[in-house]
Design an enzyme around this catalytic site. Structure first.
Site, PDB file in Angstrom:
ATOM      1  N   LEU A 138     -13.294  33.213   1.468  1.00  0.00           N
ATOM      2  CA  LEU A 138     -14.510  34.459   1.691  1.00  0.00           C
ATOM      3  C   LEU A 138     -15.024  34.946   0.575  1.00  0.00           C
ATOM      4  O   LEU A 138     -16.218  35.014   0.391  1.00  0.00           O
ATOM      5  CB  LEU A 138     -13.697  35.462   2.711  1.00  0.00           C
ATOM      6  CG  LEU A 138     -14.634  36.568   3.190  1.00  0.00           C
ATOM      7  CD1 LEU A 138     -15.786  35.955   4.168  1.00  0.00           C
ATOM      8  CD2 LEU A 138     -13.834  37.536   3.958  1.00  0.00           C
ATOM      9  N   GLY A 347      15.748  52.211 -15.990  1.00  0.00           N
ATOM     10  CA  GLY A 347      15.316  52.383 -17.674  1.00  0.00           C
ATOM     11  C   GLY A 347      14.980  50.933 -18.020  1.00  0.00           C
ATOM     12  O   GLY A 347      14.313  50.218 -17.621  1.00  0.00           O
ATOM     13  N   GLY A 348      15.374  50.658 -19.446  1.00  0.00           N
ATOM     14  CA  GLY A 348      15.083  49.433 -20.009  1.00  0.00           C
ATOM     15  C   GLY A 348      15.274  48.201 -19.029  1.00  0.00           C
ATOM     16  O   GLY A 348      14.476  47.241 -19.224  1.00  0.00           O
ATOM     17  N   GLU A 371      -7.353  41.409   0.741  1.00  0.00           N
ATOM     18  CA  GLU A 371      -7.606  41.840   1.966  1.00  0.00           C
ATOM     19  C   GLU A 371      -8.099  43.201   2.140  1.00  0.00           C
ATOM     20  O   GLU A 371      -7.437  44.105   2.994  1.00  0.00           O
ATOM     21  CB  GLU A 371      -6.113  41.789   2.736  1.00  0.00           C
ATOM     22  CG  GLU A 371      -5.440  40.348   2.575  1.00  0.00           C
ATOM     23  CD  GLU A 371      -5.606  39.465   3.716  1.00  0.00           C
ATOM     24  OE1 GLU A 371      -6.397  39.745   4.495  1.00  0.00           O
ATOM     25  OE2 GLU A 371      -5.305  38.187   3.437  1.00  0.00           O
ATOM     26  N   GLY A 372      -8.747  43.460   1.316  1.00  0.00           N
ATOM     27  CA  GLY A 372      -9.544  44.941   1.517  1.00  0.00           C
ATOM     28  C   GLY A 372      -8.961  45.811   0.420  1.00  0.00           C
ATOM     29  O   GLY A 372      -7.707  45.993   0.549  1.00  0.00           O
TER      30      GLY A 372
HETATM   31  C1  LIG Z   1      -4.109  37.341  -6.209  1.00  0.00           C
HETATM   32  C2  LIG Z   1      -5.566  37.260  -5.057  1.00  0.00           C
HETATM   33  C3  LIG Z   1      -5.502  36.414  -4.060  1.00  0.00           C
HETATM   34  C4  LIG Z   1      -6.680  36.682  -3.428  1.00  0.00           C
HETATM   35  N1  LIG Z   1      -6.866  35.745  -2.284  1.00  0.00           N
HETATM   36  C5  LIG Z   1      -7.868  35.567  -1.648  1.00  0.00           C
HETATM   37  C6  LIG Z   1      -8.125  34.458  -0.506  1.00  0.00           C
HETATM   38  O1  LIG Z   1      -7.069  33.544  -0.493  1.00  0.00           O
HETATM   39  N2  LIG Z   1      -9.321  34.517   0.101  1.00  0.00           N
HETATM   40  C7  LIG Z   1     -10.382  35.155  -0.215  1.00  0.00           C
HETATM   41  O2  LIG Z   1     -11.284  35.142   0.280  1.00  0.00           O
HETATM   42  N3  LIG Z   1     -10.110  36.253  -1.109  1.00  0.00           N
HETATM   43  C8  LIG Z   1      -9.105  36.522  -1.693  1.00  0.00           C
HETATM   44  N4  LIG Z   1      -8.818  37.381  -2.683  1.00  0.00           N
HETATM   45  C9  LIG Z   1      -9.916  38.375  -3.087  1.00  0.00           C
HETATM   46  C10 LIG Z   1      -9.852  39.808  -2.743  1.00  0.00           C
HETATM   47  O3  LIG Z   1      -9.987  39.905  -1.489  1.00  0.00           O
HETATM   48  C11 LIG Z   1     -11.094  40.539  -3.690  1.00  0.00           C
HETATM   49  O4  LIG Z   1     -10.446  40.757  -4.932  1.00  0.00           O
HETATM   50  C12 LIG Z   1     -11.064  41.825  -2.875  1.00  0.00           C
HETATM   51  O5  LIG Z   1     -11.590  41.981  -1.616  1.00  0.00           O
HETATM   52  C13 LIG Z   1     -11.784  42.855  -3.904  1.00  0.00           C
HETATM   53  O6  LIG Z   1     -13.215  42.253  -4.158  1.00  0.00           O
HETATM   54  P1  LIG Z   1     -13.472  42.043  -5.698  1.00  0.00           P
HETATM   55  O7  LIG Z   1     -12.163  41.740  -6.573  1.00  0.00           O
HETATM   56  O8  LIG Z   1     -14.782  41.362  -5.909  1.00  0.00           O
HETATM   57  O9  LIG Z   1     -13.755  43.525  -6.006  1.00  0.00           O
HETATM   58  P2  LIG Z   1     -15.210  44.581  -6.001  1.00  0.00           P
HETATM   59  O10 LIG Z   1     -15.430  44.431  -4.644  1.00  0.00           O
HETATM   60  O11 LIG Z   1     -16.157  44.126  -7.096  1.00  0.00           O
HETATM   61  O12 LIG Z   1     -14.370  45.802  -6.044  1.00  0.00           O
HETATM   62  C14 LIG Z   1     -14.226  46.638  -7.333  1.00  0.00           C
HETATM   63  C15 LIG Z   1     -13.714  48.053  -7.209  1.00  0.00           C
HETATM   64  O13 LIG Z   1     -14.837  48.757  -6.603  1.00  0.00           O
HETATM   65  C16 LIG Z   1     -14.570  49.324  -5.612  1.00  0.00           C
HETATM   66  N5  LIG Z   1     -15.767  49.461  -4.502  1.00  0.00           N
HETATM   67  C17 LIG Z   1     -16.253  48.391  -3.984  1.00  0.00           C
HETATM   68  N6  LIG Z   1     -17.038  48.944  -3.102  1.00  0.00           N
HETATM   69  C18 LIG Z   1     -17.090  50.124  -3.133  1.00  0.00           C
HETATM   70  C19 LIG Z   1     -17.588  51.232  -2.249  1.00  0.00           C
HETATM   71  N7  LIG Z   1     -18.664  50.805  -1.582  1.00  0.00           N
HETATM   72  N8  LIG Z   1     -17.329  52.375  -2.456  1.00  0.00           N
HETATM   73  C20 LIG Z   1     -16.341  52.750  -3.337  1.00  0.00           C
HETATM   74  N9  LIG Z   1     -15.851  51.875  -4.184  1.00  0.00           N
HETATM   75  C21 LIG Z   1     -16.156  50.479  -3.923  1.00  0.00           C
HETATM   76  C22 LIG Z   1     -13.381  48.676  -5.104  1.00  0.00           C
HETATM   77  O14 LIG Z   1     -12.480  49.406  -4.017  1.00  0.00           O
HETATM   78  C23 LIG Z   1     -12.642  48.061  -6.044  1.00  0.00           C
HETATM   79  O15 LIG Z   1     -11.865  48.967  -6.704  1.00  0.00           O
HETATM   80  C24 LIG Z   1      -7.698  37.389  -3.503  1.00  0.00           C
HETATM   81  C25 LIG Z   1      -7.450  38.365  -4.553  1.00  0.00           C
HETATM   82  C26 LIG Z   1      -6.650  38.388  -5.440  1.00  0.00           C
HETATM   83  C27 LIG Z   1      -6.584  39.266  -6.724  1.00  0.00           C
END
Ligand SMILES: Cc1cc2nc3c(=O)[nH]c(=O)nc-3n(C[C@H](O)[C@H](O)[C@H](O)COP(=O)(O)OP(=O)(O)OC[C@H]3O[C@@H](n4cnc5c(N)ncnc54)[C@H](O)[C@@H]3O)c2cc1C
Length: 392
Positions: A138, A347-348, A371-372
């Site tokens: 996604l 601790g350490g 996942e959000g």
């Molecule tokens: C280890 C790992 C595994 C993953 N596995 C999958 C997977 O299997 N499949 C998949 O599809 N995705 C996967 N993801 C992706 C994950 O779902 C996204 O990283 C996540 O949805 C956030 O998107 P982003 O990293 O682009 O951050 P961004 O969307 O760029 O967000 C950056 C910051 O801005 C904040 N932000 C964004 N919009 C707003 C708003 N409107 N108001 C206030 N704050 C906001 C966010 O809360 C965050 O703090 C994975 C991520 C990781 C790290």
């Protein structure tokens, strides 16, 4: 890593609320984690590798498609059993739970719910045994929290679809046999497509240098003019609601899983505090460490009750997206705070791989984002109670 001496906290006698089946399923998962995950997981996290040898065991404890009907190879269990399995796996490691969550809720669930009978029969039994592993695409480089902006597209070429685009941060991508990929058609409508390894133009490079979820493989999904057979489109739901439905199921599992990580940190800190002598007495006898431990068990108990009630609602088909968001957000924050406090109790020693706490703490940094994100789940609650979405 030290021997796994885990004893699960149950301060409010929640076991009295679980059915015999729930307890059997949970205890089988618990024993399996103790036997097959705990002894090896630190080594695999240190070398940043998913331990593929545990795939068969995950299938045996019902972690692949717990609530998928048995006729398709699933375990045919209810949502509380699903939650308990996720709790026990994440007690071992969030990365291992991530692999199980993706397989169950993000690959098997959409095929079961949005797929044809032929797709169900072709894919689900092999996914349930782990013979085939799946990933879920996604997130894209330019679209994380707002997946509706996705750029991955497919075009109807008459006898097949032509898929182009890229997905980033995809769990299981480096070794997946199939990927459920979300892409827009020429009208801009989002659909799910099943892409199989071996299709020309489909590659899955691994993402390296992670400090978190190191025992889970993460990577990209790249589609360069991939010819996808028409029968690989999931026909029964389209629009953003389709992938979001999968996320509801996965987030529910995370709400339970995070409790497992928190339980492990608490149990480790409690045992250590009772044994560690400073100033002539166990540190557990000091007020400051008791404050930490008492607050941990209070928060774990609250999270357990939230997850249990959510499980009942989910079993009745009544759990809303916003209720699931609240539980995911609360329980992951609870777990990460407990990991940080528990680390200090040790601790350490807390920073070493001798104990599981630092690994849980680093893992939870991903769990609080994927996942959000933590922010987005708060905004979902805000939108739900005010009727005014602040993120649009
Ligand atoms: C280890 C790992 C595994 C993953 N596995 C999958 C997977 O299997 N499949 C998949 O599809 N995705 C996967 N993801 C992706 C994950 O779902 C996204 O990283 C996540 O949805 C956030 O998107 P982003 O990293 O682009 O951050 P961004 O969307 O760029 O967000 C950056 C910051 O801005 C904040 N932000 C964004 N919009 C707003 C708003 N409107 N108001 C206030 N704050 C906001 C966010 O809360 C965050 O703090 C994975 C991520 C990781 C790290």
């Amino acid at each position: 890593m030290r021997p796994d001496l885990f004893e699960a906290p149950d301060y409010y006698n929640l076991d009295d609320l679980f059915s015999e089946e729930h307890l059997l399923v949970r205890d089988a998962a618990r024993q399996w984690v103790k036997r097959d995950v705990s002894p090896i997981i630190e080594e695999y996290a240190q070398k940043a590798e998913f331990p593929k040898q545990i795939i068969g065991g995950l299938a045996e404890i019902g972690a692949f498609g717990p609530y998928i009907p048995e006729e398709y190879g699933g375990a045919g269990l209810d949502q509380i059993s699903y939650g308990l399995i996720m709790q026990e796996i994440e007690r071992g490691d969030s990365g291992v739970r991530s692999t199980a969550s993706v397989q169950s809720s993000l690959v098997m669930y959409p095929i079961f719910t949005y797929g044809t009978e032929e797709q169900r029969k072709k894919y689900l039994p092999k996914l349930a045994t782990g013979e085939w592993m799946g990933s879920f695409g996604l997130t894209e480089p330019n679209h994380g929290s707002n997946p509706s902006g996705m750029e991955t597209k497919y075009k109807d070429m008459g006898d097949h679809y032509l898929l182009n685009g890229a997905k980033l941060w995809i769990s299981n991508s480096p070794f997946c046999d199939i990927a459920v990929v979300w892409a827009k058609n020429e009208e801009g409508r989002i659909h799910g497509l099943i892409v199989e390894r071996g299709m020309e133009g489909f590659t899955t490079p691994e993402t390296h240098n992670k400090w978190s979820l190191r025992a889970s493989a993460t990577g990209e999904l790249i589609f360069d003019n991939v010819k996808v057979p028409k029968e690989n489109l999931l026909p029964n739901k389209s629009g953003l609601g389709a992938p979001l439905g999968c996320l509801d199921s996965a987030r529910f599992g995370i709400a339970w899983g995070a409790i497992g990580a928190a339980m492990d940190c608490y149990d480790t800190a409690l045992r250590y505090a009772k044994e560690r002598i400073q100033f002539g007495k166990p540190i557990a006898a000091t007020q400051l460490q008791q404050k930490k431990l008492a607050e941990m068990i209070t928060e774990i108990t609250k999270a357990q009750l939230l997850a249990f009630r959510l499980g009942q609602l989910k079993n009745e088909g009544k759990a809303t997206t916003a209720q699931i968001s609240m539980a995911k957000r609360n329980n992951v924050e609870m777990a990460i705070n407990i990991a940080r406090e528990a680390r200090q109790v040790l601790g350490g020693m807390g920073i070493t791989g001798e104990y599981s706490i630092m690994r849980h703490m680093m893992n939870l940094e991903s769990v609080i984002t994927y996942e959000g994100t933590h922010d987005i789940h708060l905004l979902i609650t805000g939108a739900d109670i005010t009727g005014m979405p602040a993120f649009q």
